[in-house]
Design a protein around this motif. Structure first.
Motif, mmCIF file in Angstrom:
data_model
loop_
_atom_site.group_PDB
_atom_site.id
_atom_site.type_symbol
_atom_site.label_atom_id
_atom_site.label_comp_id
_atom_site.label_asym_id
_atom_site.label_seq_id
_atom_site.Cartn_x
_atom_site.Cartn_y
_atom_site.Cartn_z
ATOM 1 N N LYS A 67 1.631 -1.825 3.221
ATOM 2 C CA LYS A 67 3.055 -1.451 3.204
ATOM 3 C C LYS A 67 3.384 -0.314 4.167
ATOM 4 C CE LYS A 67 3.781 -2.953 -1.579
ATOM 5 N NZ LYS A 67 4.294 -2.580 -2.909
ATOM 6 N N GLU A 68 2.404 0.123 4.991
ATOM 7 C CA GLU A 68 2.712 1.135 5.997
ATOM 8 C C GLU A 68 3.304 0.473 7.236
ATOM 9 O OE1 GLU A 68 -0.052 5.087 5.521
ATOM 10 O OE2 GLU A 68 -0.825 3.451 6.765
ATOM 11 N N THR A 69 4.125 1.210 7.943
ATOM 12 C CA THR A 69 4.743 0.720 9.168
ATOM 13 C C THR A 69 3.946 1.205 10.372
ATOM 14 O OG1 THR A 69 6.164 2.662 9.402
ATOM 15 C CG2 THR A 69 7.007 0.816 8.064
ATOM 16 N N VAL A 70 4.313 0.690 11.525
ATOM 17 C CA VAL A 70 3.685 1.121 12.775
ATOM 18 C C VAL A 70 3.875 2.621 12.960
ATOM 19 C CG1 VAL A 70 3.757 0.918 15.285
ATOM 20 C CG2 VAL A 70 3.962 -1.131 13.863
ATOM 21 N N GLU A 71 5.071 3.119 12.596
ATOM 22 C CA GLU A 71 5.337 4.551 12.748
ATOM 23 C C GLU A 71 4.394 5.382 11.881
ATOM 24 O OE1 GLU A 71 7.606 2.253 12.318
ATOM 25 O OE2 GLU A 71 8.569 2.288 14.300
ATOM 26 N N ASP A 72 4.079 4.890 10.689
ATOM 27 C CA ASP A 72 3.155 5.621 9.813
ATOM 28 C C ASP A 72 1.768 5.728 10.447
ATOM 29 O OD1 ASP A 72 5.127 5.911 7.877
ATOM 30 O OD2 ASP A 72 4.603 4.005 6.899
ATOM 31 N N VAL A 73 1.309 4.624 11.042
ATOM 32 C CA VAL A 73 -0.015 4.627 11.671
ATOM 33 C C VAL A 73 -0.030 5.539 12.885
ATOM 34 C CG1 VAL A 73 -1.774 3.211 12.783
ATOM 35 C CG2 VAL A 73 -0.520 2.315 10.829
#
Length: 606
Positions: A464-470
């Motif tokens: 459920k993480e987004t690219v921005e989180d990574v």
């Protein structure tokens, strides 16, 4: 000197080269009409002249020249195809002007003579030499058309797997020994025997090449060796004056100078001793050592230091060296050539040979007369038995019926711990296989690594993480990396996702290196003492990782197998991290995080 006189001298030297290295006689060898002057030297050696019918001339236009497959000091070897038959050859192209300038005429002439002699007096059980098909020339070059060794140099194979196991070393050193028996029975000494000059044909049998440094013994040479032996006996019981006179006498009649390669040259070639076939037996000892250990016995930064080690017999055996191979090497690497194993063997007659070497326990069960028609053993990375673990020979071959990935179940299978369920698991498409996840294991590594976590969250992120989180997580990781700054200068600005000290082995020799797995992907390794980047393991889609136990694992690449050992026992985590990076780089992103799977490049895969 005027230009005219210079041209006259060059023309004269050019004619001398043509006269010296021209034609190729001998049965079964095609001779070019424009090289006929060289047939006299062949006849003097007792080789049959060519048939009366002159074969058609050959020229470079009869061949399609491909890539360069070798290069010497005055020649280049090309892979070429004969247009009339489609057969492939290795063509050695020698520049005439360079031969004249460097005074290499004798080298070319000697190689031609040796190849002719080997072709004229073959031994069916020892076809272990490159064959000369024909020679020809044009205005600028000489061409030697040789048999093509499809599998390249033995050195490449030793370097690829690190070192050869005992059965492999037995087989290939036995072929070399049998080849030397034939070579020496003809009065030929190679004088530059080394892994680079031992090629492998398409069936993985050896072909010895490069006879430019060879010597064809004359009756006078044999007498000189006998006289040298007598001098040594007299010297032992004589006074200092006789010893001095004997040394001066040997110096006056010495005709051989240093030839060959520093790591394999025999001590008699570094002193005033006459050359003998025992020089090749010394090189055989060096070769067996290198096959087992992965490196030659005498190594240093300069030729002078190598020569000093040879004269002092200064070398050591690494841990795990085969005891029976060690005994054979010690009997071959003897300073006094007359005391080397095989020095007193009779090579004449139908049953002549190096029987004292053949009968050594290292060759127990070896049938030398059937080597040429036997199937060579496969070359595998090999770790000899030690006090900590048993044999770990790698018969690496990836089966097709196993599930991709490197999760706990796969690691259990790879390590041979799955005793209850030996049934292979069903094949699962790569696209539906989620990336393996390593549980967090908090354990410090001497202050170098604060925590050993799986790298999946840096590659794909958590559910459920987004690219921005990574990307945010990677930025925080990079900031910490820049603050520490110790290893960052070696990784070309890439984000380090895993690092640790590993022992990198080359054969049986190990050096401790700091390994850093980064995005890109890259796997750099640094000398942690000198703080110097030593290299990196090349990435490709063919890269494979193979765990052997909790400390040892192999990284297989197309050109080399890297044998690595984690002293702290985290080999499985390294395997999983490398496998994760491979899946991230070359595989299809799993559908767990749909937001990320749509744009792989934005996740830092480049």
């Amino acid at each position: 000197m005027t230009d005219a006189s210079g041209q006259i001298r060059l023309a004269s030297a050019h004619q001398q080269v043509v006269a010296s290295v021209g034609g190729v006689g001998g049965s079964g060898i095609v001779a070019s009409e424009n090289l006929s002057p060289g047939q006299d030297s062949v006849s003097k050696m007792g080789v049959s002249p060519p048939p009366s019918k002159t074969p058609a001339k050959r020229s470079p236009k009869d061949y399609i020249f491909g890539k360069a497959i070798g290069e010497g000091s005055f020649s280049t070897v090309y892979l070429a195809k004969y247009i009339h038959s489609g057969k492939e050859f290795a063509i050695k192209v020698c520049d005439k002007r360079h031969i004249i300038r460097e005074k290499k005429t004798e080298y070319i002439k000697r190689e031609k003579e040796v190849l002719n002699l080997l072709a004229s007096v073959p031994r069916l059980t020892a076809p272990f030499f490159v064959k000369l098909d024909c020679t020809f020339q044009d205005s600028n070059r000489l061409y030697f058309v040789l048999s093509y060794a499809k599998n390249g140099e033995l050195l490449h194979h030793i370097e690829k797997v690190g070192s050869l196991d005992v059965p492999c070393t037995q087989f290939y050193s036995a072929e070399v020994l049998h080849a030397l028996e034939h070579l020496h029975s003809l009065g030929i000494i190679h004088r530059d025997l080394k892994p680079e000059n031992i090629l492998l044909n398409e069936d993985m049998h050896i072909l010895i090449t490069d006879f430019g440094s060879a010597k064809i013994l004359s009756p006078d040479d044999e007498k000189e060796v006998e006289a040298e032996c007598s001098d040594d006996v007299d010297t032992d019981s004589s006074n200092g004056v006789d010893e001095e006179n004997g040394a001066a006498r040997r110096a006056r009649k010495r005709r051989n100078s240093f030839v060959g390669t520093a790591q394999y040259v025999s001590p008699e070639l570094l002193t005033d001793k006459p050359v003998s076939r025992c020089s090749d037996l010394w090189a055989l000892g060096c070769l067996i050592y290198q096959m087992v250990a992965g490196l030659p016995p005498f190594r240093s930064r300069s030729e002078y230091q190598i020569f000093q080690k040879i004269l002092k017999l200064e070398y050591e055996y690494p841990d795990g060296f085969s005891p029976v191979a060690k005994d054979l090497v010690e009997k071959l690497l003897v300073i006094d050539s007359k005391q080397r194993l095989g020095s007193k063997d009779d090579l004449t007659g139908e049953h002549g040979g190096y029987h004292s070497i053949r009968s050594h326990p290292f060759y127990e069960g070896t049938n030398f007369d059937t080597l040429h028609c036997s199937s060579p053993p496969k070359m595998y990375p090999f770790l000899p038995k030690t006090s900590e673990h048993g044999e770990m020979r790698s018969d690496y071959s990836v089966p097709d019926n196993l599930e991709p990935g490197l999760d706990d179940r796969q690691l259990t299978r790879l390590l041979g711990l799955d005793l209850q369920d030996a049934t292979p698991v069903a094949t699962v498409p790569v696209a539906t296989s989620p990336p393996p996840v390593t549980p967090v294991k908090k354990k410090s590594t001497a202050g170098i690594v604060s925590g050993r976590t799986g790298i999946g969250e840096l590659l794909w992120g958590l559910p459920k993480e987004t690219v921005e989180d990574v990307e945010a997580r990677r930025r925080r990781k990079m900031e910490a990396q820049l603050c520490e700054a110790k290893w960052h200068p070696f990784v070309e600005g890439k984000l380090i996702v895993k690092q640790g000290l590993l022992d990198k082995r080359k054969g049986l020799f190990a050096r401790r290196r700091m390994f850093m797995l980064t995005l890109g992907p890259h796997l750099f390794y640094v000398d942690p003492v000198a703080m110097v980047l030593k290299g990196e393991i090349p990435w490709s889609q063919e890269l494979k990782v193979e765990p052997k136990n909790f400390k040892i694992f192999f990284v297989h690449t197309p050109n080399r197998t890297y044998y690595l050992e984690d002293p702290e026992g985290y080999a499985l985590e390294w395997c999983q991290a490398i496998q994760d990076m491979w899946t991230y780089t070359y595989g299809i992103l799993p559908p767990v995080n749909s937001d990320m799977s749509s744009n792989p490049s934005s996740s830092g895969a480049s």
